[in-house]
Design a protein around this motif. Structure first.
Motif, PDB file in Angstrom:
ATOM      1  N   VAL A  16       0.840  -1.113   0.013  1.00 50.05           N
ATOM      2  CA  VAL A  16       0.055   0.074   0.099  1.00 50.05           C
ATOM      3  C   VAL A  16       0.928   1.242   0.034  1.00 50.05           C
ATOM      4  CG1 VAL A  16      -1.769   1.135   1.258  1.00 50.05           C
ATOM      5  CG2 VAL A  16      -1.784  -1.140   1.149  1.00 50.05           C
ATOM      6  N   ASP A  17       0.514   2.171  -0.967  1.00 45.02           N
ATOM      7  CA  ASP A  17       1.242   3.505  -0.851  1.00 45.02           C
ATOM      8  C   ASP A  17       0.607   4.245   0.468  1.00 45.02           C
ATOM      9  OD1 ASP A  17       1.697   6.154  -1.357  1.00 45.02           O
ATOM     10  OD2 ASP A  17       1.875   6.013  -3.390  1.00 45.02           O
ATOM     11  N   VAL A  18       1.665   4.407   1.173  1.00 46.27           N
ATOM     12  CA  VAL A  18       1.118   4.810   2.584  1.00 46.27           C
ATOM     13  C   VAL A  18       0.638   6.221   2.555  1.00 46.27           C
ATOM     14  CG1 VAL A  18       2.020   5.288   4.962  1.00 46.27           C
ATOM     15  CG2 VAL A  18       2.855   3.531   3.735  1.00 46.27           C
ATOM     16  N   LEU A  19       1.295   7.202   2.110  1.00 50.54           N
ATOM     17  CA  LEU A  19       1.004   8.719   2.181  1.00 50.54           C
ATOM     18  C   LEU A  19      -0.327   8.767   1.251  1.00 50.54           C
ATOM     19  CD1 LEU A  19       1.639  11.547   2.913  1.00 50.54           C
ATOM     20  CD2 LEU A  19       2.959  11.770   0.801  1.00 50.54           C
ATOM     21  N   GLU A  20      -0.331   8.077   0.358  1.00 44.56           N
ATOM     22  CA  GLU A  20      -1.607   8.355  -0.577  1.00 44.56           C
ATOM     23  C   GLU A  20      -2.708   8.032   0.142  1.00 44.56           C
ATOM     24  OE1 GLU A  20      -4.125   9.762  -3.657  1.00 44.56           O
ATOM     25  OE2 GLU A  20      -1.886  10.268  -3.188  1.00 44.56           O
ATOM     26  N   THR A  21      -2.813   6.755   0.729  1.00 45.89           N
ATOM     27  CA  THR A  21      -4.093   6.141   1.398  1.00 45.89           C
ATOM     28  C   THR A  21      -4.285   7.078   2.776  1.00 45.89           C
ATOM     29  OG1 THR A  21      -3.282   3.903   0.549  1.00 45.89           O
ATOM     30  CG2 THR A  21      -4.750   4.144   2.639  1.00 45.89           C
ATOM     31  N   MET A  22      -3.183   7.354   3.388  1.00 49.00           N
ATOM     32  CA  MET A  22      -3.381   8.318   4.653  1.00 49.00           C
ATOM     33  C   MET A  22      -3.918   9.621   4.650  1.00 49.00           C
ATOM     34  SD  MET A  22      -3.110   6.544   7.385  1.00 49.00           S
ATOM     35  CE  MET A  22      -3.377   4.829   6.480  1.00 49.00           C
ATOM     36  N   ARG A  23      -3.572  10.268   3.283  1.00 48.83           N
ATOM     37  CA  ARG A  23      -4.137  11.340   2.954  1.00 48.83           C
ATOM     38  C   ARG A  23      -5.401  11.358   2.699  1.00 48.83           C
ATOM     39  NH1 ARG A  23      -2.022  15.263  -0.614  1.00 48.83           N
ATOM     40  NH2 ARG A  23      -3.359  14.415  -2.253  1.00 48.83           N
ATOM     41  N   TRP A  24      -6.323  10.394   2.114  1.00 44.93           N
ATOM     42  CA  TRP A  24      -7.507  10.233   1.798  1.00 44.93           C
ATOM     43  C   TRP A  24      -8.235   9.975   3.124  1.00 44.93           C
ATOM     44  CZ3 TRP A  24     -10.914  11.228  -2.133  1.00 44.93           C
ATOM     45  CH2 TRP A  24     -10.283  11.667  -3.212  1.00 44.93           C
ATOM     46  N   ILE A  25      -7.742   9.175   4.142  1.00 51.12           N
ATOM     47  CA  ILE A  25      -8.243   8.718   5.279  1.00 51.12           C
ATOM     48  C   ILE A  25      -8.373   9.962   6.222  1.00 51.12           C
ATOM     49  CG2 ILE A  25      -7.899   7.568   7.474  1.00 51.12           C
ATOM     50  CD1 ILE A  25      -7.047   4.991   5.922  1.00 51.12           C
ATOM     51  N   THR A  55      16.130  21.309  -1.039  1.00 54.67           N
ATOM     52  CA  THR A  55      16.508  22.541  -0.266  1.00 54.67           C
ATOM     53  C   THR A  55      16.467  22.179   1.248  1.00 54.67           C
ATOM     54  OG1 THR A  55      14.518  23.906  -0.397  1.00 54.67           O
ATOM     55  CG2 THR A  55      16.027  24.139  -2.309  1.00 54.67           C
ATOM     56  N   GLU A  56      15.349  23.069   2.212  1.00 55.55           N
ATOM     57  CA  GLU A  56      15.451  22.758   3.425  1.00 55.55           C
ATOM     58  C   GLU A  56      14.277  21.939   3.916  1.00 55.55           C
ATOM     59  OE1 GLU A  56      12.969  26.602   5.451  1.00 55.55           O
ATOM     60  OE2 GLU A  56      14.833  27.316   4.541  1.00 55.55           O
ATOM     61  N   ALA A  57      13.515  21.424   2.904  1.00 54.81           N
ATOM     62  CA  ALA A  57      12.212  20.825   3.128  1.00 54.81           C
ATOM     63  C   ALA A  57      12.547  19.247   3.268  1.00 54.81           C
ATOM     64  CB  ALA A  57      11.231  21.030   2.071  1.00 54.81           C
ATOM     65  N   MET A  58      12.088  18.362   4.481  1.00 53.64           N
ATOM     66  CA  MET A  58      12.303  16.954   4.395  1.00 53.64           C
ATOM     67  C   MET A  58      10.910  16.644   3.949  1.00 53.64           C
ATOM     68  SD  MET A  58      13.821  16.164   8.273  1.00 53.64           S
ATOM     69  CE  MET A  58      13.988  14.562   7.623  1.00 53.64           C
ATOM     70  N   MET A  59      11.200  15.916   2.559  1.00 56.99           N
ATOM     71  CA  MET A  59      10.074  15.457   1.912  1.00 56.99           C
ATOM     72  C   MET A  59       9.139  14.514   2.463  1.00 56.99           C
ATOM     73  SD  MET A  59      10.098  17.831  -0.629  1.00 56.99           S
ATOM     74  CE  MET A  59       8.988  17.194  -1.594  1.00 56.99           C
ATOM     75  N   PRO A  60       7.865  14.407   2.214  1.00 55.04           N
ATOM     76  CA  PRO A  60       6.948  13.528   2.865  1.00 55.04           C
ATOM     77  C   PRO A  60       7.061  12.034   1.897  1.00 55.04           C
ATOM     78  CG  PRO A  60       5.644  15.048   1.413  1.00 55.04           C
ATOM     79  CD  PRO A  60       7.017  15.476   1.718  1.00 55.04           C
ATOM     80  N   PRO A  61       6.804  11.129   2.565  1.00 61.66           N
ATOM     81  CA  PRO A  61       7.349   9.647   2.116  1.00 61.66           C
ATOM     82  C   PRO A  61       6.519   9.295   0.730  1.00 61.66           C
ATOM     83  CG  PRO A  61       5.814   9.435   4.007  1.00 61.66           C
ATOM     84  CD  PRO A  61       6.299  10.942   4.003  1.00 61.66           C
ATOM     85  N   THR A  62       6.395  10.105  -0.165  1.00 60.57           N
ATOM     86  CA  THR A  62       5.889   9.975  -1.438  1.00 60.57           C
ATOM     87  C   THR A  62       6.238   8.564  -1.990  1.00 60.57           C
ATOM     88  OG1 THR A  62       5.883  12.236  -1.678  1.00 60.57           O
ATOM     89  CG2 THR A  62       5.259  11.075  -3.789  1.00 60.57           C
ATOM     90  N   GLY A  63       5.132   7.698  -2.399  1.00 63.39           N
ATOM     91  CA  GLY A  63       5.576   6.594  -3.083  1.00 63.39           C
ATOM     92  C   GLY A  63       6.089   5.435  -2.226  1.00 63.39           C
ATOM     93  N   VAL A  64       6.284   5.624  -1.063  1.00 65.36           N
ATOM     94  CA  VAL A  64       6.894   4.694  -0.105  1.00 65.36           C
ATOM     95  C   VAL A  64       5.618   3.685   0.141  1.00 65.36           C
ATOM     96  CG1 VAL A  64       7.820   3.754   2.090  1.00 65.36           C
ATOM     97  CG2 VAL A  64       8.420   6.076   0.883  1.00 65.36           C
ATOM     98  N   LYS A  65       5.800   2.407  -0.155  1.00 66.80           N
ATOM     99  CA  LYS A  65       4.768   1.325   0.379  1.00 66.80           C
ATOM    100  C   LYS A  65       5.114   0.365   1.446  1.00 66.80           C
ATOM    101  CE  LYS A  65       2.927   0.837  -4.466  1.00 66.80           C
ATOM    102  NZ  LYS A  65       2.732   0.055  -5.601  1.00 66.80           N
ATOM    103  N   LEU A  66       4.111   0.180   2.098  1.00 70.23           N
ATOM    104  CA  LEU A  66       4.432  -0.739   3.367  1.00 70.23           C
ATOM    105  C   LEU A  66       3.605  -2.063   2.883  1.00 70.23           C
ATOM    106  CD1 LEU A  66       4.113   1.130   6.471  1.00 70.23           C
ATOM    107  CD2 LEU A  66       6.283   0.339   5.366  1.00 70.23           C
TER     108      LEU A  66
END
Length: 521
Positions: free
Chosen positions: A166-175, A500-511
C-alpha cells in the motif's frame, strides 16, 4: 532559435538576480555569516543551500546555534535569513507580536494571501481562534466524530482482503481528509469524494504555489501570482459550491434562534463553531466566500501535516517492529486503556496511552514536517536585539534550526536512531522516582529541545487535535492489519530526502499490509 532562447533565459536570470540583490545586503555586517568571514555570502554557499542544505544547516548549527550564537544563512528565494539558537527559544516566545511577528513570518513562506485571495485570513485568523477558545470541548467533539468516521474511512481507503503493498502517504491522505472533514463540515459532506478530492487538490496546489512565489521577484509577483493561482481559485470555487447550502441553512437558523441558545439538532462540527464565533465577534466579515475560504485554510493545515505525520509514524513502526515489537505494544496499550475506559476514546483515554504517545513523538522528532521552527519576521522599526547582542533590522526573517536540535547528541542519546519508547521509558522512570520532571515528554509538549509545533503562545493550536487523530488512526489501522517494510528495503527505513530545506513526505513509499486473523483482534 536556440541561441535566442538561451539569451532570453540568461536575460531573465540576470533580471531576477538584480531584482533580488538588495535582499542580500539588508542585514548588518556585524551578523556572522555561515562559511564566510565578512558580510558577503558566496555564490557557492547559496548553491549549497539549493543542493546540500542539510550539510549547510549542520554547519550553521554546529558553529553558531548550538553554542547560543546567532548567524546568517542563505534562505528561500535567495534571501538571507537569521538563525537564532534554540537556547533563545523562551526569549523568542516572549517577544511581542509588534516586534517579532509569527503571522508575517509565515506569510513569507505560505503566501496565504495569494492562495486564498485575501491577507485578512492571515491577519485575522478567527478560524483558528475557534479552536483555541474552547479546546477541551472541541477535543470531545473531535473524539466522537473521528472515532465513528474511522469505522467507514479505513475500510473504504484501506481495503486489503488478505495482503497488499500500500502507498502509505496516498492512502493516509484520503483517510485523514475524510476524518478531518467529519470534524470540519460534518456528515454527509465528509464522505463526498469530489469534495475531498477538491480539498486535497487545493492543499497540494497551495504548497506548490508557495514554493514558486517565494522564488518570484516582487516586480513579477502580480502577474505570476495571478497565473499560477488560477487552478487554486478554481478549487476554492468548487469547494464553495459544496459549502454554500450548509452556510445558507446554518446562518439562517442561527440568526432566527439567536446566538445564546442552541437549536434542535444543531451540528457540532467546526463549521458550526466558526459560524457562531464569527456572527458574534466579527459579523461584518460573515459571508459565504470568507467562510468557505477559511474552511480551505483549515483543511490545508489539517490534511497536509496530519497525513504526512501519520505516514511517517506507520513507516517508523514497521521499520522498528522487528527490534521493539512496536505495533503489538501500541495495540495492547490502546486495548487496555479503552477497556478500562468503557470502550470510549476520549481525551482522558488518549492521555494514558504513553507508549503510543512516545512512538508519535519520536517519529516527529526524527521525521518532522519542517526543519525550522519559531519562524518570525522583525516588524519593529527599531529592529530587535538578540540575547547574544546582535541587532536584527526590520524586515528580517528569523527562525530556529529545529531538526538539528532534535539530532543533537547532547540532548538525545543516539539521536539518529528511531527509538519508539524513548520518551515513555523516561515517563515511567519519572513516575517511579518522585521529583523527576516529566514536563516536555508528551507528544503535544513544546520546549527548546522539541520544536515541531513551535513554542509559547503561538505554538500550533492544532497539535492537540493531531494527537487525538493519530492515536485513533493507529488504533483502527493496527487492530486490523500487521504492517512491514517491503523486502527491497532490507529492514532499513527508506530515506527521507531533503529538497533545499524541506524534508520531503514519504511519497510513493509502500508498506505491506496483512489482514490479521480474527483470533488476533
Amino acid at each position: 532559435m536556440a541561441s535566442n532562447l538561451l539569451l532570453a533565459v540568461l536575460f531573465l536570470a540576470a533580471a531576477y538576480l538584480i531584482a533580488q540583490w538588495r535582499t542580500f545586503r539588508k542585514l548588518p555586517a556585524s551578523l556572522p555569516r555561515v562559511r564566510s568571514k565578512d558580510a558577503n555570502i558566496s555564490w557557492s554557499t547559496r548553491w549549497a543551500y539549493l543542493t546540500d542544505c542539510q550539510k549547510l544547516f549542520s554547519e550553521a548549527y554546529e558553529s553558531f546555534a548550538r553554542n547560543g550564537k546567532t548567524c546568517v544563512v542563505p534562505g528561500m528565494g535567495f534571501k538571507d535569513e537569521v538563525h537564532l539558537s534554540a537556547k533563545h527559544t523562551q526569549w523568542i516566545a516572549s517577544q511581542p507580536d509588534a516586534v517579532l511577528s509569527p503571522e508575517e513570518g509565515f506569510r513569507e513562506i505560505d503566501k496565504g494571501d495569494w492562495n486564498t485571495g485575501s491577507a485578512d485570513y492571515i491577519h485575522d485568523p478567527w478560524q483558528s481562534a475557534v479552536i483555541r477558545k474552547d479546546m477541551a470541548r472541541v477535543l470531545e467533539i473531535l473524539a466522537d466524530a473521528v472515532d465513528d468516521e474511522l469505522k467507514y474511512a479505513v475500510p473504504e481507503h484501506l481495503n486489503v482482503a488478505t495482503q497488499e503493498d500500500v502507498d502509505v502517504l496516498e492512502t493516509m491522505r484520503w483517510i485523514v481528509a475524510q476524518i478531518s472533514s467529519r470534524f470540519t463540515v460534518g456528515l454527509p459532506l465528509c464522505r463526498n469524494k469530489d469534495y475531498l478530492y477538491q480539498s486535497l487538490a487545493f492543499a497540494d496546489l497551495a504548497i506548490l504555489n508557495s514554493g514558486l512565489l517565494i522564488y518570484t521577484p516582487s516586480l513579477l509577483k502580480p502577474m505570476v501570482g495571478f497565473l499560477i493561482t488560477l487552478p487554486t481559485r478554481y478549487r476554492r470555487w468548487k469547494i464553495k459550491q459544496y459549502v454554500k447550502p450548509l452556510y445558507i441553512e446554518r446562518v439562517q437558523r442561527l440568526r432566527q434562534n439567536g446566538l445564546n441558545t442552541k437549536y434542535d439538532n444543531e451540528p457540532t462540527d467546526n463549521l458550526q463553531l466558526m459560524l457562531r464565533y464569527a456572527l458574534e465577534k466579527v459579523p461584518q466579515k460573515v459571508n459565504l466566500t470568507a467562510v468557505s475560504d477559511r474552511v480551505c485554510l483549515s483543511n490545508l493545515a489539517s490534511f497536509h501535516q496530519t497525513g504526512v505525520t501519520v505516514s511517517h509514524a506507520l513507516i517508523n513502526i514497521a521499520a522498528s517492529n522487528p527490534e521493539f515489537n512496536t505495533a503489538e505494544a501500541i495495540r495492547q496499550e490502546i486495548a487496555d486503556v479503552l477497556r478500562a475506559n468503557g470502550g470510549v476514546f476520549n481525551k482522558a483515554a488518549a492521555a494514558k496511552m504513553i507508549h503510543t504517545d512516545s512512538v508519535m513523538k519520536e517519529s516527529l522528532r526524527t521525521h518532522p514536517f519542517g526543519t525550522r521552527a519559531m519562524i518570525r519576521k522583525v516588524v519593529s522599526p527599531e529592529g530587535v536585539k538578540t540575547p547574544d547582542g546582535h541587532v536584527i533590522p526590520e524586515g528580517a526573517t528569523t527562525s530556529v534550526l529545529s531538526w538539528h536540535v532534535h539530532q543533537d547528541p547532547d540532548l538525545y542519546e543516539n539521536p539518529s536512531k528511531f527509538d519508539p519508547f524513548r520518551f515513555s521509558r523516561q515517563r515511567i522512570a519519572g513516575t517511579e522516582k518522585r521529583g523527576v520532571d516529566q514536563s516536555g515528554l508528551a507528544f503535544v509538549s513544546t520546549g527548546p529541545t522539541y520544536l515541531p509545533f513551535g513554542h509559547g503562545k503561538h505554538a500550533c493550536p492544532g497539535r492537540f487535535l493531531v494527537d487525538m487523530e493519530i492515536k485513533m488512526i493507529l488504533h483502527h489501522v493496527l487492530q486490523v492489519y500487521d504492517i512491514e517494510l517491503l523486502p527491497e528495503h532490507n529492514g532499513v527505513r527508506p530515506d527521507t530526502p531533503w529538497v533545499t530545506e524541506a524534508m520531503m513526505p514519504p511519497t510513493g513509499v509502500k508498506l505491506r499490509f496483512t489482514r490479521r486473523s480474527v483470533d488476533k483482534n
